[in-house]
Design a protein around this motif. Structure first.
Motif, mmCIF file in Angstrom:
data_model
loop_
_atom_site.group_PDB
_atom_site.id
_atom_site.type_symbol
_atom_site.label_atom_id
_atom_site.label_comp_id
_atom_site.label_asym_id
_atom_site.label_seq_id
_atom_site.Cartn_x
_atom_site.Cartn_y
_atom_site.Cartn_z
ATOM 1 N N ALA A 167 83.101 -80.330 -17.463
ATOM 2 C CA ALA A 167 84.036 -80.554 -18.621
ATOM 3 C C ALA A 167 85.442 -81.176 -18.546
ATOM 4 O O ALA A 167 85.928 -82.081 -19.340
ATOM 5 C CB ALA A 167 84.129 -79.371 -19.464
ATOM 6 N N SER A 173 86.348 -87.340 -25.111
ATOM 7 C CA SER A 173 86.667 -86.334 -26.026
ATOM 8 C C SER A 173 85.644 -85.355 -26.171
ATOM 9 O O SER A 173 85.589 -84.300 -26.375
ATOM 10 C CB SER A 173 87.918 -86.307 -27.059
ATOM 11 O OG SER A 173 87.309 -87.097 -27.845
ATOM 12 N N LEU A 174 84.807 -85.945 -26.850
ATOM 13 C CA LEU A 174 83.562 -85.625 -27.477
ATOM 14 C C LEU A 174 82.792 -84.966 -26.319
ATOM 15 O O LEU A 174 82.127 -83.616 -26.439
ATOM 16 C CB LEU A 174 82.668 -86.553 -28.228
ATOM 17 C CG LEU A 174 81.161 -86.101 -28.833
ATOM 18 C CD1 LEU A 174 81.516 -84.897 -29.724
ATOM 19 C CD2 LEU A 174 80.374 -87.230 -29.300
ATOM 20 N N ARG A 176 84.028 -83.855 -23.466
ATOM 21 C CA ARG A 176 84.697 -82.828 -22.911
ATOM 22 C C ARG A 176 84.462 -81.347 -23.773
ATOM 23 O O ARG A 176 84.380 -80.522 -23.437
ATOM 24 C CB ARG A 176 86.057 -82.976 -22.703
ATOM 25 C CG ARG A 176 86.850 -82.033 -22.410
ATOM 26 C CD ARG A 176 88.282 -82.777 -22.110
ATOM 27 N NE ARG A 176 88.181 -83.813 -20.960
ATOM 28 C CZ ARG A 176 89.165 -84.699 -20.961
ATOM 29 N NH1 ARG A 176 90.376 -84.447 -21.553
ATOM 30 N NH2 ARG A 176 89.062 -85.766 -19.929
ATOM 31 N N ARG A 177 84.397 -81.838 -25.268
ATOM 32 C CA ARG A 177 84.221 -80.539 -26.062
ATOM 33 C C ARG A 177 82.842 -80.050 -25.882
ATOM 34 O O ARG A 177 82.534 -78.745 -25.704
ATOM 35 C CB ARG A 177 84.550 -81.059 -27.441
ATOM 36 C CG ARG A 177 85.879 -81.367 -27.739
ATOM 37 C CD ARG A 177 86.089 -81.309 -29.355
ATOM 38 N NE ARG A 177 87.396 -81.958 -29.595
ATOM 39 C CZ ARG A 177 87.624 -83.401 -29.907
ATOM 40 N NH1 ARG A 177 86.721 -84.110 -29.728
ATOM 41 N NH2 ARG A 177 88.772 -83.704 -30.135
ATOM 42 N N THR A 178 81.854 -80.803 -25.884
ATOM 43 C CA THR A 178 80.401 -80.351 -25.759
ATOM 44 C C THR A 178 80.231 -79.585 -24.313
ATOM 45 O O THR A 178 79.482 -78.634 -24.563
ATOM 46 C CB THR A 178 79.528 -81.782 -25.734
ATOM 47 O OG1 THR A 178 79.748 -82.491 -26.880
ATOM 48 C CG2 THR A 178 78.060 -81.141 -25.530
ATOM 49 N N SER A 180 82.311 -78.380 -22.365
ATOM 50 C CA SER A 180 83.280 -77.099 -22.579
ATOM 51 C C SER A 180 82.397 -75.945 -23.260
ATOM 52 O O SER A 180 82.441 -74.608 -22.598
ATOM 53 C CB SER A 180 84.446 -77.059 -23.252
ATOM 54 O OG SER A 180 85.277 -78.256 -22.462
ATOM 55 N N VAL A 181 81.757 -76.057 -24.163
ATOM 56 C CA VAL A 181 80.802 -75.281 -25.091
ATOM 57 C C VAL A 181 79.708 -74.541 -24.115
ATOM 58 O O VAL A 181 79.457 -73.390 -24.014
ATOM 59 C CB VAL A 181 80.206 -75.599 -26.239
ATOM 60 C CG1 VAL A 181 79.264 -74.606 -27.088
ATOM 61 C CG2 VAL A 181 81.749 -76.031 -27.181
#
Length: 344
Positions: A167, A173-174, A176-178, A180-181
């Motif tokens: 991540a 950014s999308l 990275r968020r995905t 990260s979750v």
């Protein structure tokens, strides 16, 4: 791909590299907040607070006996937190990214994060020496300073860092968020699995989550050192390549690239001149270069359209004249035609 093209990609930073996350104010607050939680967990265990009591309650509950049907699956799922298999899998993916981007940044980020994780978590394990649930001696005690090595949980911290690096190195950014979750859910599952199997206390897992998150949040501070090391390593690789194949980087110069009499040179990241190629001033930069086998090699000419090219042959018919064939410009006489028909 030619060798000089590869060198150009190695000398110049690729344009598709995404700028790594910087140490913003939000990231700074998250770091210091996570550090406060880390210290609070350690203080709670040292003081044998309610956190230690909860550890013993979960241990006596024995989750692996409450739900034995998922035991076999979780034995394999916990491998996602082991340092060896996860590091190999993530390194293989990041190695492919290094080959595609022509830089070593992803692998160096992974190596730096795992090194920082091993130093910090290893020092905490050896310093506090807590025993695990299977080796506990006194009911209700914190089991600290008895030579153990489970506090914090290495499986949990390794899952946070290893999968969190993906991540951290995401390109958008999308993504990275995905990622990260996904990494957070994976680390949560690995930590709870160790509690289910009875190999860690609940407080071990909580401290492992905090330890791994601290490493990820501190990565922007390591970026200057990673960049410095990458530049030096790329310079060493370039010099090694030139030593193994000294003539692989020499070749003709493109027409019109430099003024007459000016030499072109390739410079390594550390400032060392690798190749210098002079251009003859009398020919305007179009002098013939020589290949390693001694044969002259002329640079390619600029492309021109058909209307600008010089004709290769004079205009007119390209068929050679025949001695027994009369030109069509001379009309045939009637007598010659009748004589030919009579003879036929």
């Amino acid at each position: 791909m030619r060798t000089d093209d590869k060198l150009d990609q190695m000398e110049e930073r690729p344009t598709d590299r995404v700028r790594p996350p910087s140490m913003t104010r939000t990231r700074m607050w998250l770091f210091w907040g996570t550090l406060a939680v880390y210290l609070a967990i350690v203080a709670g265990v040292l003081a044998t607070s309610w956190l230690v009591t909860f550890d013993w309650q979960v241990m006596f509950f024995r989750p692996y006996k409450q739900w034995p049907e998922i035991h076999a699956f979780l034995d394999y799922f916990v491998v996602l937190g082991q340092r060896g298999p996860t590091a190999v899998a993530v390194a293989a993916w990041l190695g492919w990214r290094c080959w595609r981007q022509r830089n070593l940044h992803p692998l160096l980020v992974l190596g730096a994060s795992l090194l920082l994780l091993n130093i910090t978590v290893g020092a905490a394990k050896l310093g506090m020496g807590r025993l695990g649930p299977h080796y506990a001696t006194v009911v209700g005690a914190n089991e600290m300073g008895l030579g153990g090595d489970i506090f914090p949980s290495g499986h949990t911290a390794n899952a946070v860092v290893t999968w969190g690096v993906l991540a951290y190195l995401a390109t958008t950014s999308l993504r990275r968020r995905t990622l990260s979750v996904i990494a957070a859910l994976g680390a949560l599952g690995v930590g709870m699995t160790t509690v289910y199997l009875g190999t860690h206390w609940v407080s071990d897992v909580l401290l492992g989550w905090a330890a791994g998150l601290l490493v990820l949040l501190a990565m922007p501070w390591l970026e200057p050192g990673i960049t410095w090391f990458e530049d030096r390593l790329m310079g060493i690789l370039l010099r090694l390549w030139l030593r193994l194949r000294p003539d692989s980087l020499r070749g003709p110069l493109p027409v019109g690239s430099l003024a007459p009499g000016v030499s072109r040179q390739r410079i390594a990241p550390d400032g060392e001149v690798l190749v210098r190629e002079p251009i003859s001033a009398g020919t305007g930069g179009r002098s013939a270069a020589h290949t390693p086998d001694g044969w002259p090699h002329h640079p390619s000419r600029p492309y021109t359209i058909r209307s600008e090219r010089a004709p290769a042959a004079p205009a007119g018919s390209r068929r050679p004249p025949h001695a027994d064939r009369m030109p069509r410009t001379i009309p045939l006489s009637p007598t010659s035609g009748r004589g030919r028909n009579a003879s036929g």
